[in-house]
Design a protein around this motif. Structure first.
Motif, mmCIF file in Angstrom:
data_model
loop_
_atom_site.group_PDB
_atom_site.id
_atom_site.type_symbol
_atom_site.label_atom_id
_atom_site.label_comp_id
_atom_site.label_asym_id
_atom_site.label_seq_id
_atom_site.Cartn_x
_atom_site.Cartn_y
_atom_site.Cartn_z
ATOM 1 N N HIS B 227 0.714 -1.047 -0.141
ATOM 2 C CA HIS B 227 0.057 -0.241 0.063
ATOM 3 C C HIS B 227 0.675 1.327 0.040
ATOM 4 C CE1 HIS B 227 -4.192 -0.777 0.088
ATOM 5 N NE2 HIS B 227 -4.229 -1.891 1.129
ATOM 6 N N ASP B 231 0.992 4.188 -2.382
ATOM 7 C CA ASP B 231 0.848 5.398 -2.125
ATOM 8 C C ASP B 231 1.930 6.551 -2.557
ATOM 9 O OD1 ASP B 231 -1.209 4.671 -0.831
ATOM 10 O OD2 ASP B 231 -0.500 4.866 1.175
ATOM 11 N N PHE B 236 -0.032 10.176 -3.275
ATOM 12 C CA PHE B 236 -1.139 10.430 -2.160
ATOM 13 C C PHE B 236 -1.487 8.974 -1.963
ATOM 14 C CE2 PHE B 236 -3.108 10.872 -6.323
ATOM 15 C CZ PHE B 236 -3.919 9.810 -6.334
ATOM 16 N N ARG B 237 -2.477 8.924 -0.888
ATOM 17 C CA ARG B 237 -2.993 7.623 -0.227
ATOM 18 C C ARG B 237 -3.930 7.085 -1.403
ATOM 19 N NH1 ARG B 237 1.055 6.705 2.672
ATOM 20 N NH2 ARG B 237 1.028 8.234 4.614
ATOM 21 N N PHE B 239 -6.760 4.793 -2.732
ATOM 22 C CA PHE B 239 -7.572 3.972 -2.260
ATOM 23 C C PHE B 239 -8.108 3.133 -3.735
ATOM 24 C CE2 PHE B 239 -7.173 6.320 1.393
ATOM 25 C CZ PHE B 239 -7.349 5.631 2.458
ATOM 26 N N ALA B 240 -9.083 2.074 -3.329
ATOM 27 C CA ALA B 240 -9.480 1.476 -4.726
ATOM 28 C C ALA B 240 -10.340 2.114 -5.849
ATOM 29 C CB ALA B 240 -10.386 0.253 -4.015
ATOM 30 N N GLY B 241 -11.047 3.118 -5.079
ATOM 31 C CA GLY B 241 -11.851 4.167 -5.915
ATOM 32 C C GLY B 241 -10.972 4.894 -6.956
ATOM 33 N N GLU B 242 -9.828 5.180 -6.453
ATOM 34 C CA GLU B 242 -8.998 6.011 -7.294
ATOM 35 C C GLU B 242 -8.054 5.176 -8.205
ATOM 36 O OE1 GLU B 242 -8.667 8.923 -3.755
ATOM 37 O OE2 GLU B 242 -7.380 7.284 -3.732
#
Lengths: 342, 303
Positions: B227, B231, B236-237, B239-242
């Motif tokens: 992860h 990142d 940036f962090r 997430f699955a949606g991005e």
């Protein structure tokens, strides 16, 4: 209640919630985000502050929501001479020439009141804010020597952000009692803008509201189902840590490597989100997980509600408070970008 | 006079016969550069041109073999070439001798004759004529044997190596310049590990982790490491949606779409939706390592 009953109950209510969203979406176009967040607020039993330009559909949205919920809807305009009593009772000379006292907007519908809309709340005086604070926090009021209760009440308030003259900024304690602060914007999609201008359906808001099926979500039962949702949706250790990190980041953004142009991060935040705020955020996040047909929370549920439930609870130092509208969005997206899960 | 003629007549009568047999006798023409001025250890080239009728062929098996001929003479090399002329074949033999005779006075030595055989209608043998050479001493005549000192070896003449040296320096300089860059790219730079590309760094951390006992904690740590690498790559962090917008910004990772989607689903399951469940059988530690390896390759492609 057995496991099966609970699952069926949650599943039935999710279907109702989805049809509720659809019904509202038919009446008010281009406000999908607001409709979804208001649905979350309804099942989180939280009040919502709306902020937006004039004529973007806030009132229509709320009327549609009130109709979908099926309870009574009341509305009051905030003005500088509005006093707390104006919300509670109304005095006038009746038709036979005698003074008469009638219940005001809050009391008029008794327990049936499901949506109370306070328009331009920042035009009202702090005394009124104070009354509102109690109504929101305790869902009760003292009048005519007794207590009145509003167990199903949801308060929606609208803050005018254009004029600053003769306005009273809502105290932080009152803002903290709102579950969410939603920004209602004009739809950006040209096709929607065209429809709003030329489609006669959107010219007559009364007809629009009538099209919404009344009582899709029976407002009397929501408190119960809301309780079940909060119990049934689980949060893992990793998720709790993520929520905790988000909270800490609102208090000490510099610890999470958040940087903003021209801002001394150590000086920026005067007070981060409150414990009550974080509990409200988690309530809304659980509802989001339920609406997405899950029994466990995932970070996306929190991210879905983080900005709307937290931005208005972070208070900046006075030197930065004047630039609040610019800075708060940057800070929130900075926090979402820098805090990791897992 | 008559007597003289009578005496000569057998010789005259034999002359044609001799001429005839001479045709069958190979003609041997030795040629040597010189037969004097040799000292111990010298190589002596000795060439012999043997002319035979065309129908005769050299029997190479019978050629003398290189090796010691006697105690002071070695035959070092034997080679030959054949050229055809009209009706005859010329064999040119090249013999190289080495002489080891130590002398105190100039001496005359005889290099013995060697037999050379040809194959044809009848076997034919020729012998190289013996050859006489004079060998000189290498020790001055007025020095006793026991006073002779061995001369120092000749210092070898230095070869001109300047151009090689410059080329070597250029290659070394080039290598030295590229080495840190490569080490950084592969995450091997000891003092700059934090600046190494995210997945190269993570790959090394995963290898370290794989040496520890493979329990659920190590597995979770591995997922977290991946992860963090994602990142850091995204900035940036992530997430699955991005993920889709990430893949659009980093096309080198696009072919890993399915694996990355699986990874996010796995992470969600392990950390959030089923934190107490055992590790899924289709997503063992090795699969995480394989994903990281693929990401390292994508990372190298993207720079």
């Amino acid at each position: 209640m057995s496991r099966y009953d609970k699952d069926t109950l949650l599943s039935d209510w999710r279907q109702r919630a989805l049809s509720f969203q659809q019904e509202i979406g038919n009446a008010v176009i281009g406000l999908d985000h607001a409709i979804r967040q208001i649905t979350l607020a309804i099942f989180s039993r939280g009040h919502v502050m709306l902020e937006g330009d004039v004529g973007v559909g806030k009132t229509t949205l709320l009327r549609a929501v009130a109709r979908g919920l099926g309870g009574a809807y009341e509305r009051i305009e905030g003005t500088i001479d509005l006093m707390p009593n104006d919300l509670i009772y109304h005095t006038y000379i009746n038709e036979v020439g005698r003074p008469q006292v009638d219940p005001g907007p809050i009391l008029k519908n008794g327990e049936q009141l499901s949506v109370f809309f306070f328009n331009e709340v920042n035009r009202a005086r702090p005394q009124v804010h104070s009354l509102l604070l109690r109504v929101m926090a305790e869902r009760s009021i003292t009048a005519f020597n007794r207590e009145y209760f509003f167990p199903h009440l949801l308060v929606f308030a609208d803050r005018n952000r254009v004029e600053k003259e003769e306005t009273f900024e809502i105290p932080s304690a009152a803002r903290d009692r709102f579950l969410m602060e939603l920004h209602i914007e004009t739809p950006q999609d040209p096709a929607m803008q065209r429809a709003l201008m030329f489609d006669p359906r959107f010219h007559d808001t009364d007809r629009l509201i009538e099209d919404v099926q009344p009582g899709v979500l029976p407002y009397r039962d929501i408190a119960d189902i809301a309780r079940v949702i909060q119990v049934e949706i689980k949060a893992s250790d990793a998720l709790q840590q993520y929520a905790l990190d988000l909270w800490q980041a609102t208090r000490r953004p510099q610890d999470y490597g958040i940087k903003m142009d021209g801002v001394d991060m150590r000086q920026l935040v005067l007070a981060g989100a409150s414990p009550r705020g974080m509990s409200m955020m988690m309530r809304a996040a659980r509802v989001s997980a339920w609406l997405n047909d899950r029994t466990s929370l995932i970070p996306e549920d929190i991210r879905q509600v983080f900005v709307d439930t937290t931005a208005h609870r972070v208070f900046f130092n006075p030197v930065y408070e004047l630039r609040r509208s610019d800075l708060v969005g940057e800070l929130m997206s900075g926090i979402l970008q820098r805090v990791a899960a897992p | 006079m008559f007597k003289l003629l009578f005496g000569l007549s057998p010789a005259l009568l034999l002359a044609p016969a001799l001429a005839c047999s001479a045709e069958l006798t190979p003609r041997i023409e030795p040629s040597a550069p010189r037969n004097f001025g040799y000292v111990m250890g010298d190589l002596i080239d000795y060439h012999v041109l043997i002319t035979v009728p065309e129908s005769y062929a050299l029997e190479t098996e019978y050629l003398p073999k290189p090796g010691a001929l006697d105690e002071w003479l070695d035959l070092r090399t034997v080679s030959w070439t054949k050229t055809n002329a009209k009706d005859v074949a010329h064999y040119r033999l090249r013999l190289t001798y080495q002489v080891f005779k130590g002398v105190r006075q100039p001496e005359k030595l005889t290099i013995p004759s060697l037999p050379v055989r040809f194959q044809g209608q009848a076997p034919l043998e020729a012998r190289t004529p013996p050859w006489y050479i004079t060998i000189a001493p290498i020790i001055p005549p007025d020095i006793a044997d026991e006073k002779v000192e061995i001369r120092e070896s000749v210092v070898p003449e230095p070869l001109p190596i300047l151009s090689h040296r410059l080329r070597l320096i250029a290659y070394l300089a080039g290598t030295l310049a590229v080495l840190p860059l490569l080490a950084w790219r592969y995450g091997k730079l000891p003092f700059f590990t934090k600046t190494a590309p995210p997945f190269a760094r993570t790959m090394r951390d995963l290898k370290k982790l794989s040496r520890k006992p493979a329990d659920a904690d190590a597995y979770r740590t591995a997922i977290k490491l991946l992860h963090r690498a994602l990142d850091d790559t995204a900035g940036f962090r992530l997430f699955a949606g991005e993920l889709e917008s990430f893949l659009a910004d980093h096309p080198a990772f696009a072919e890993l779409r399915d694996e990355l989607n699986h990874f996010f689903a796995l992470s969600r399951q392990v950390f959030f939706t089923a934190p107490d469940a055992p590790i899924p059988a289709d997503s063992l530690f090795s699969r995480l390592e394989a994903l990281c390896r693929q990401c390292v390759l994508a990372e190298r492609r993207s720079v």
